[in-house]
Design a protein around this motif. Sequence first.
Motif, PDB file in Angstrom:
ATOM      1  N   ARG A 107       1.524   7.461  12.535  1.00 23.73           N
ATOM      2  CA  ARG A 107       0.835   6.559  11.609  1.00 23.73           C
ATOM      3  C   ARG A 107       1.407   5.226  11.390  1.00 23.73           C
ATOM      4  N   PHE A 108       2.672   5.114  11.117  1.00 27.94           N
ATOM      5  CA  PHE A 108       3.482   3.814  10.816  1.00 27.94           C
ATOM      6  C   PHE A 108       3.311   3.050  12.019  1.00 27.94           C
ATOM      7  N   ALA A 109       3.657   3.464  13.150  1.00 25.48           N
ATOM      8  CA  ALA A 109       4.087   2.928  14.347  1.00 25.48           C
ATOM      9  C   ALA A 109       2.576   2.141  14.736  1.00 25.48           C
ATOM     10  N   SER A 110       1.316   3.166  14.872  1.00 20.03           N
ATOM     11  CA  SER A 110       0.324   2.815  15.177  1.00 20.03           C
ATOM     12  C   SER A 110      -0.531   1.740  14.074  1.00 20.03           C
ATOM     13  N   ILE A 155       0.890  -1.037   0.118  1.00 21.40           N
ATOM     14  CA  ILE A 155       0.095  -0.176   0.005  1.00 21.40           C
ATOM     15  C   ILE A 155       1.036   1.179   0.192  1.00 21.40           C
ATOM     16  N   GLU A 156       1.960   1.160   0.655  1.00 22.42           N
ATOM     17  CA  GLU A 156       3.002   2.384   0.949  1.00 22.42           C
ATOM     18  C   GLU A 156       3.434   2.492  -0.530  1.00 22.42           C
ATOM     19  N   ARG A 157       4.106   1.436  -1.021  1.00 17.27           N
ATOM     20  CA  ARG A 157       4.828   1.659  -2.267  1.00 17.27           C
ATOM     21  C   ARG A 157       3.700   2.390  -3.465  1.00 17.27           C
ATOM     22  N   VAL A 158       2.424   1.846  -3.582  1.00 15.59           N
ATOM     23  CA  VAL A 158       1.485   2.259  -4.451  1.00 15.59           C
ATOM     24  C   VAL A 158       1.272   3.897  -4.146  1.00 15.59           C
TER      25      VAL A 158
END
Length: 120
Positions: A52-55, A31-34
């Motif tokens: 946001r990444f940690a959560s 999802i992050e790559r897209v």
Amino acid sequence: GSWVKAAIPYVNFLINWFSAISIWCMLYATIERVQVLRNPFRAVSKRQISCRFASSLLLICIGSLLLTSFHFVARNNNVNTPKLYKDLMTWMNALLIVFLPCIVSILLNMLLIHALKVQF
């Protein structure tokens, strides 16, 4: 010996839990790559690890734990759970840890390939 037989359910539980975590983390990375390919200027971040990444990682770990722990508890404790509930949890596990991530991964990879073709 006997301690190996006693440890097998715990090892199976950890294997299932880590497998579910890795599947959902792979999906999160896709999802992050897209998102980076579709919006390259949003990808720049000054922080190493965002909230946001940690959560998201914490949510993945807790959700995977909840989905996989049912089978460990139901098999290893003398808890009388209805067959319908066991069947429902088995189907939820199959849908949320196997089928749904596979379908979403296919769709995201198609978007990823499309975004790469559009850029180049």
